[in-house]
Scaffold this active site. Sequence first.
Site, PDB file in Angstrom:
ATOM      1  N   GLU A 117       0.856  -1.189   0.000  1.00 32.32           N
ATOM      2  CA  GLU A 117       0.000   0.000   0.000  1.00 32.32           C
ATOM      3  C   GLU A 117       0.894   1.243   0.000  1.00 32.32           C
ATOM      4  O   GLU A 117       1.759   1.384   0.867  1.00 32.32           O
ATOM      5  CB  GLU A 117      -0.905  -0.007   1.239  1.00 32.32           C
ATOM      6  N   ASP A 166      -6.863   2.406  -7.917  1.00 31.02           N
ATOM      7  CA  ASP A 166      -7.155   3.739  -8.441  1.00 31.02           C
ATOM      8  C   ASP A 166      -7.612   3.600  -9.884  1.00 31.02           C
ATOM      9  O   ASP A 166      -6.880   3.074 -10.722  1.00 31.02           O
ATOM     10  CB  ASP A 166      -5.898   4.612  -8.364  1.00 31.02           C
ATOM     11  N   ARG A 241     -13.836  -0.663   3.606  1.00 33.47           N
ATOM     12  CA  ARG A 241     -14.465   0.653   3.768  1.00 33.47           C
ATOM     13  C   ARG A 241     -14.635   1.350   2.420  1.00 33.47           C
ATOM     14  O   ARG A 241     -15.652   1.992   2.168  1.00 33.47           O
ATOM     15  CB  ARG A 241     -13.627   1.526   4.708  1.00 33.47           C
TER      16      ARG A 241
END
Length: 261
Positions: A117, A166, A241
Amino acid sequence: MSEHRPLRSYGRTKARTLKPRQAGLVETLLPHLALDLSKEIDVRLPAPLRGGAGGGGSGGDLSGEPAARTPISDSAPQGGGESLDASPLVLEIGFGGGEHLVAQAAAQPHAHFIGVEPFLNGVASCLRHIEESGVTNVRLHHGDARDVLARLPDASLDRVDILFPDPWPKKRHWKRRLIQPEFVSELARAVKPGGEVHFATDWANYAAWTLEVFARAPYFAWTAERAADWRTPWPGHVTTRYEQKRLGDCAPVWLRFARLA
């Protein structure tokens, strides 16, 4: 690795200031879990220098029922009875806050997990989940997943999870998307025959883009047989989330690609 850095496939790398606890975990825990990319990654991934036993996950088979390889399931031997060399290895690219990664690791203590990440706040969140769950079978890299992939041995990965990367929705930015022909070729090198790549997105164009890139590569086969296969998550998926925010332009699309022999 190439002398020329590829275009960055992700956006921001840090947002708000980290909370004291998160900053402390980045300072003290992350160094024990961070991969050493100065050499080829040892896929055995020995336990980190800290306490804690395998956490209490929800259990269940998180492998997505792959064929022709050792399944990642609770029926496999756990603890010291299994050779580390035989342990399945899963790479999650862009783990966000770490909810999915840590839940998978807690439910599958016999497997090894690598999470990558670039967003520091996400790394800090993941470290908190790791500390609270007590899992010891996770390694992390704060940075570009392509650097990790380049350091993995051939045919070392049982599965790769790429969840809601993304999307770079503007056409002029499509060249920045993670899914590119060169990246898929590198995945093919690192994924075992029979292993799988799981990809999810809530942007329709990125789903179509990914299908096209994988279809042009001779290394993978799309496993879908009916509409439900791409409309519903694979078994064992843990909602993140980001997924709950529904920021894309369509319902989530779930794509599975099997590495051909």
